[in-house]
Design a protein around this motif. Structure first.
Motif, PDB file in Angstrom:
ATOM      1  N   VAL A  76       0.803  -1.358  -0.024  1.00 17.94           N
ATOM      2  CA  VAL A  76      -0.102  -0.040   0.064  1.00 17.94           C
ATOM      3  C   VAL A  76       0.874   1.305  -0.014  1.00 17.94           C
ATOM      4  O   VAL A  76       0.232   2.329  -0.524  1.00 17.94           O
ATOM      5  N   THR A 109      -1.581   0.800  -6.722  1.00 17.92           N
ATOM      6  CA  THR A 109      -1.439   2.072  -6.065  1.00 17.92           C
ATOM      7  C   THR A 109      -0.229   2.979  -6.500  1.00 17.92           C
ATOM      8  O   THR A 109       1.064   2.407  -6.579  1.00 17.92           O
ATOM      9  N   ASP A 132       2.038   6.435  -6.367  1.00 19.26           N
ATOM     10  CA  ASP A 132       2.121   7.757  -5.471  1.00 19.26           C
ATOM     11  C   ASP A 132       3.325   8.429  -5.817  1.00 19.26           C
ATOM     12  O   ASP A 132       4.376   7.802  -6.212  1.00 19.26           O
ATOM     13  N   THR A 161      -5.171   4.892  -6.400  1.00 21.47           N
ATOM     14  CA  THR A 161      -5.219   3.298  -6.880  1.00 21.47           C
ATOM     15  C   THR A 161      -6.195   3.150  -7.750  1.00 21.47           C
ATOM     16  O   THR A 161      -7.364   3.547  -7.939  1.00 21.47           O
ATOM     17  N   THR A 213     -11.339   4.986   0.463  1.00 20.29           N
ATOM     18  CA  THR A 213     -10.428   5.779   0.514  1.00 20.29           C
ATOM     19  C   THR A 213     -10.531   7.078  -0.127  1.00 20.29           C
ATOM     20  O   THR A 213     -10.175   8.201   0.497  1.00 20.29           O
ATOM     21  N   GLU A 228      -3.907  11.829   3.255  1.00 20.19           N
ATOM     22  CA  GLU A 228      -3.607  10.628   2.463  1.00 20.19           C
ATOM     23  C   GLU A 228      -4.291   9.226   3.213  1.00 20.19           C
ATOM     24  O   GLU A 228      -3.627   8.618   3.973  1.00 20.19           O
ATOM     25  N   TRP A 243      -5.404   5.940   3.695  1.00 20.53           N
ATOM     26  CA  TRP A 243      -5.112   4.500   3.040  1.00 20.53           C
ATOM     27  C   TRP A 243      -5.641   3.359   4.288  1.00 20.53           C
ATOM     28  O   TRP A 243      -5.667   3.483   5.312  1.00 20.53           O
ATOM     29  N   THR A 293      -5.177  -3.517  -0.329  1.00 17.12           N
ATOM     30  CA  THR A 293      -5.272  -2.307   0.273  1.00 17.12           C
ATOM     31  C   THR A 293      -5.434  -1.093  -0.962  1.00 17.12           C
ATOM     32  O   THR A 293      -5.378  -1.647  -1.896  1.00 17.12           O
ATOM     33  N   HIS A 311      -5.065   3.354  -1.474  1.00 13.63           N
ATOM     34  CA  HIS A 311      -4.621   4.619  -1.254  1.00 13.63           C
ATOM     35  C   HIS A 311      -4.975   5.760  -1.892  1.00 13.63           C
ATOM     36  O   HIS A 311      -4.827   5.638  -3.113  1.00 13.63           O
ATOM     37  N   GLU A 346      -4.492  10.299  -2.331  1.00 13.43           N
ATOM     38  CA  GLU A 346      -3.950  11.211  -1.443  1.00 13.43           C
ATOM     39  C   GLU A 346      -4.131  12.423  -2.047  1.00 13.43           C
ATOM     40  O   GLU A 346      -3.898  12.629  -3.605  1.00 13.43           O
TER      41      GLU A 346
END
Length: 273
Positions: free
Chosen positions: A81, A98, A100, A115, A132, A207, A209, A234, A236, A238
């Motif tokens: 994650v 995911t 980032d 994600t 999320t 963020e 998650w 998972t 996430h 953000e």
């Protein structure tokens, strides 16, 4: 020390934020069955180089990491994650990915994560991503002058509880501006009315998650990739957000986020945007 940004400085962060949104949209578009994570890494590198931006991840060496990070994007798959180290892995049908990304342009930073689902989407994965996204929007909504940091944490926690997901508090949101990580830790669980009072000029990376069935995490041997301790999937989400006199300003908003705000889940849009 917490630095309040001027409107002109926030606009400079917005420049970086728009570019981060562009790269994440492109990575989401390219993520497909048969695509290698390193292909996505190299595409992100090329976009950053062409733009003349600087990766906030390259050579990043926090206390929890294993040596300097030598990639420009975090790519985390399924039960991974956070801080996923790009490696030789070919995406499969149904994978949850995911991405980032944080970059700096002309000395100002922005950070965002999304994600997406590769190929066939399972409803339980869509639900996790949707949670999320809703938690992030709830956190953004309360990011207003006069509210407190605990209101942001509580807004995220409320959504997680509604969905029945546990919440880890070791890693969460943070301040951002001249560097990727500035003062303020923003846990994804908290009590309203507590903590620092929010003021115009604060810039935050929010963020949420969640893992489906645990709030515990484990690290891969690579020293970076963080996974759910029980192997559950998972998600996430953000955004970098500036608090202004007129309310929250999202500096990393993507086109599909606007569509989601009009009634269609970004989780479903993320399958093929």
């Amino acid at each position: 020390m917490i630095e309040l940004k001027t409107p002109a400085e926030i606009e400079r962060m917005h420049v970086a934020g728009r570019f981060v949104a562009e790269v994440l949209s492109e990575v989401g578009r390219l993520a497909d069955v048969g695509v290698n994570l390193m292909d996505l890494e190299h595409h992100a590198r090329a976009m950053i180089s062409t733009r003349g931006a600087d990766s906030c991840y390259w050579d990043y060496a926090p206390s929890f990491g294993k040596g300097p990070f030598r990639n420009v994007i975090c790519l985390s798959v399924n039960d991974a994650v956070l801080h996923g180290l790009p490696h030789d892995y070919t995406l499969r049908d149904g994978d949850v990915l995911t991405a980032d990304l944080a970059v700096s342009i002309d000395g100002w930073s922005a950070d965002s994560a999304r994600t997406v689902i590769v190929g066939t989407a399972a409803e339980e994965d869509l639900r996790l991503i949707r949670a999320t996204e809703e938690a992030l929007e709830a956190a953004i909504e309360v990011s207003r002058p006069g509210n407190r940091l605990g209101d942001i944490s509580a807004a995220i926690w409320d959504v997680a509880r509604d969905y029945g997901y546990p919440v880890n508090t070791e890693f969460g949101g943070h301040g951002i501006g001249r560097t990727m990580h500035e003062e303020l830790h923003i846990p994804n669980k908290g009590r309203p009315g507590r903590g620092l009072k929010l003021r115009p000029g604060l810039t935050l990376a929010l963020e949420p998650w969640f893992a489906r069935t645990t709030d515990r995490i484990v690290f891969d041997p690579d020293g970076w990739t963080i996974r759910s301790a029980d192997g559950s999937r998972t998600a996430h989400s953000e955004h970098t957000v500036a608090i202004t006199d007129d309310g929250p300003l999202v500096l990393t908003r993507r086109v599909q986020d606007n569509a989601a705000a009009n009634g269609e889940s970004a989780a479903r849009l993320s399958i093929r945007d």
